[in-house]
Design an enzyme around this catalytic site. Structure first.
Site, PDB file in Angstrom:
ATOM      1  N   SER A  10       0.853  -1.183   0.000  1.00  0.00           N
ATOM      2  CA  SER A  10       0.000   0.000   0.000  1.00  0.00           C
ATOM      3  C   SER A  10       0.888   1.233   0.000  1.00  0.00           C
ATOM      4  CB  SER A  10      -0.895   0.021   1.239  1.00  0.00           C
ATOM      5  OG  SER A  10      -1.353   1.347   1.441  1.00  0.00           O
ATOM      6  N   HIS A  35      -1.065  -1.293  -4.403  1.00  0.00           N
ATOM      7  CA  HIS A  35      -2.347  -1.009  -3.747  1.00  0.00           C
ATOM      8  C   HIS A  35      -2.441   0.499  -3.515  1.00  0.00           C
ATOM      9  CE1 HIS A  35      -5.879  -2.054  -1.288  1.00  0.00           C
ATOM     10  NE2 HIS A  35      -5.471  -1.126  -0.443  1.00  0.00           N
ATOM     11  N   ASP A  37      -4.593   3.573  -2.170  1.00  0.00           N
ATOM     12  CA  ASP A  37      -5.667   3.909  -1.229  1.00  0.00           C
ATOM     13  C   ASP A  37      -6.196   5.318  -1.463  1.00  0.00           C
ATOM     14  OD1 ASP A  37      -5.956   1.606   0.525  1.00  0.00           O
ATOM     15  OD2 ASP A  37      -3.892   2.023   1.142  1.00  0.00           O
ATOM     16  N   MET A  39      -8.773   8.133  -0.241  1.00  0.00           N
ATOM     17  CA  MET A  39      -9.595   8.553   0.906  1.00  0.00           C
ATOM     18  C   MET A  39     -10.069   9.984   0.694  1.00  0.00           C
ATOM     19  SD  MET A  39      -7.331   7.064   4.030  1.00  0.00           S
ATOM     20  CE  MET A  39      -6.569   5.430   3.944  1.00  0.00           C
ATOM     21  N   HIS A  68      -8.263   1.112  -4.232  1.00  0.00           N
ATOM     22  CA  HIS A  68      -9.190   0.874  -3.122  1.00  0.00           C
ATOM     23  C   HIS A  68      -9.871   2.197  -2.805  1.00  0.00           C
ATOM     24  CE1 HIS A  68      -9.490  -0.105   1.492  1.00  0.00           C
ATOM     25  NE2 HIS A  68     -10.656   0.056   0.933  1.00  0.00           N
ATOM     26  N   MET A  70     -12.077   4.556  -0.872  1.00  0.00           N
ATOM     27  CA  MET A  70     -12.736   4.836   0.410  1.00  0.00           C
ATOM     28  C   MET A  70     -13.350   6.216   0.262  1.00  0.00           C
ATOM     29  SD  MET A  70      -9.699   3.299   2.767  1.00  0.00           S
ATOM     30  CE  MET A  70      -8.521   3.361   1.412  1.00  0.00           C
ATOM     31  N   MET A 139     -11.265  -5.867   5.046  1.00  0.00           N
ATOM     32  CA  MET A 139     -10.490  -4.954   5.882  1.00  0.00           C
ATOM     33  C   MET A 139     -10.229  -5.637   7.219  1.00  0.00           C
ATOM     34  SD  MET A 139      -9.965  -2.358   4.012  1.00  0.00           S
ATOM     35  CE  MET A 139      -9.039  -1.488   5.275  1.00  0.00           C
ATOM     36  N   ASP A 177      -6.491  -6.575   4.004  1.00  0.00           N
ATOM     37  CA  ASP A 177      -5.867  -5.245   4.053  1.00  0.00           C
ATOM     38  C   ASP A 177      -5.916  -4.687   5.471  1.00  0.00           C
ATOM     39  OD1 ASP A 177      -5.064  -2.623   3.631  1.00  0.00           O
ATOM     40  OD2 ASP A 177      -6.708  -2.101   2.276  1.00  0.00           O
ATOM     41  N   GLY A 199       1.250  -2.033   4.095  1.00  0.00           N
ATOM     42  CA  GLY A 199       1.761  -0.683   3.916  1.00  0.00           C
ATOM     43  C   GLY A 199       2.954  -0.432   4.804  1.00  0.00           C
TER      44      GLY A 199
HETATM   45  C1  DX5 Z   1      -6.344   1.533   5.403  1.00  0.00           C
HETATM   46  C2  DX5 Z   1      -5.836   1.214   4.015  1.00  0.00           C
HETATM   47  C3  DX5 Z   1      -4.737   0.222   4.011  1.00  0.00           C
HETATM   48  C4  DX5 Z   1      -3.511   0.655   4.757  1.00  0.00           C
HETATM   49  C5  DX5 Z   1      -2.752  -0.541   5.191  1.00  0.00           C
HETATM   50  O1  DX5 Z   1      -7.524   2.261   5.305  1.00  0.00           O
HETATM   51  O2  DX5 Z   1      -6.871   0.691   3.218  1.00  0.00           O
HETATM   52  O3  DX5 Z   1      -4.426  -0.177   2.693  1.00  0.00           O
HETATM   53  O4  DX5 Z   1      -2.682   1.474   3.998  1.00  0.00           O
HETATM   54  O5  DX5 Z   1      -1.674  -0.127   5.955  1.00  0.00           O
HETATM   55  P1  DX5 Z   1      -0.957  -1.075   6.994  1.00  0.00           P
HETATM   56  O6  DX5 Z   1      -0.447  -2.259   6.226  1.00  0.00           O
HETATM   57  O7  DX5 Z   1       0.097  -0.222   7.562  1.00  0.00           O
HETATM   58  O8  DX5 Z   1      -2.003  -1.504   8.006  1.00  0.00           O
HETATM   59 ZN    ZN Z   2      -6.416  -0.279   1.245  1.00  0.00          ZN
END
Ligand code: DX5
Ligand code: ZN
Length: 228
Positions: A10, A35, A37, A39, A68, A70, A139, A177, A199
């Site tokens: 990520s 990946h 993310d 947001m 992904h 969000m 998740m 994830d 990540g």
């Molecule tokens: C959280 C994200 C993840 C996040 C994972 O909302 O969707 O992809 O970056 O990060 P780690 O691996 O550090 O939990």
């Molecule tokens: Zn994610």
């Protein structure tokens, strides 16, 4: 076991000041998927990156870009990500008024489509769309931030989804994830996942002595997966 395991760093935890290099390095170190993310400070309480960044990264790598979302609403932004070079687009069912339509929109745009389940979200959203999903993303933390702790109940949920996928006979990827690291990746694989987002565990483990900065951590994850 014949399942193919894929590791999906990520980039939320990457150094944004040199994102292209981070992507090149992590793929050269042996990762499979990027990946990405997204947001919106509305569906989740954080704000990250959008289609322009995806478009900038697209020429940097041939790897699959797994977006992904969000964000809420989701439909307006989907064609933008498809044009920006996304290969897979996943969204949270709570963020769409018309889940079947959104899955169809992603496919019409030429991408693979998937649903994302928060820790407390019921798998019943899958009941009538198993023929339309290419990816199911579970998740294992509440979405919004990297670096959180893995929620163990996700393992039971992963086993339940693995059964549904196997019963469907379809080639649906099962991605987990949040809080995935060297210590627990094998357990997540044994529960039935085949795509592993990580990540902080990857980008926090950069080593200048590694040829591509992330070789050691990715090798350690592969070694764990080989035991699964
Ligand atoms: C959280 C994200 C993840 C996040 C994972 O909302 O969707 O992809 O970056 O990060 P780690 O691996 O550090 O939990
Ligand atoms: Zn994610």
């Amino acid at each position: 076991m014949s399942r193919q395991f894929r590791i999906a760093p990520s980039i939320l935890s990457a150094n944004f000041a040199k994102l292209g290099q981070e992507v090149t390095d992590v793929i050269a170190s042996g990762a499979d998927i990027i990946h990405f993310d997204v947001m919106d400070n509305h569906y989740v309480p954080n704000l990250t990156i959008g289609p322009l960044v995806c478009e900038s990264l697209r020429p940097v790598t041939d790897a699959i870009i797994d977006v992904h979302l969000m964000v809420k609403p989701v439909d307006r932004i989907i064609p933008d990500f498809a044009k920006a070079g996304a290969n897979i687009i996943t969204f949270h069912p709570e963020a769409s008024e018309h889940i079947d339509r959104t899955l169809g929109l992603i496919k019409e745009c030429g991408c693979k489509a998937g649903l994302v389940f928060n820790p407390a979200t019921s798998l019943s959203y899958l009941d009538y769309v198993m023929d339309k999903v290419d990816m199911i993303l579970l998740m294992s933390v509440n979405p919004g931030f990297g670096g959180q702790k893995f929620i163990p109940e996700t393992l039971n949920k992963t086993r339940a989804v693995r059964q549904r996928i196997d019963a469907s006979g379809r080639d649906i990827w099962l991605e987990v994830d949040g809080g995935v690291k060297v210590d627990n990746i094998a357990e997540v694989a044994r529960a039935g996942a085949d795509v592993f987002v990580a990540g902080s565990a990857i980008f926090g483990a950069a080593k200048d002595s590694d040829a591509n900065r992330y070789n050691s951590v990715l090798a350690a994850m592969r070694a764990e997966l080989a035991k699964a």
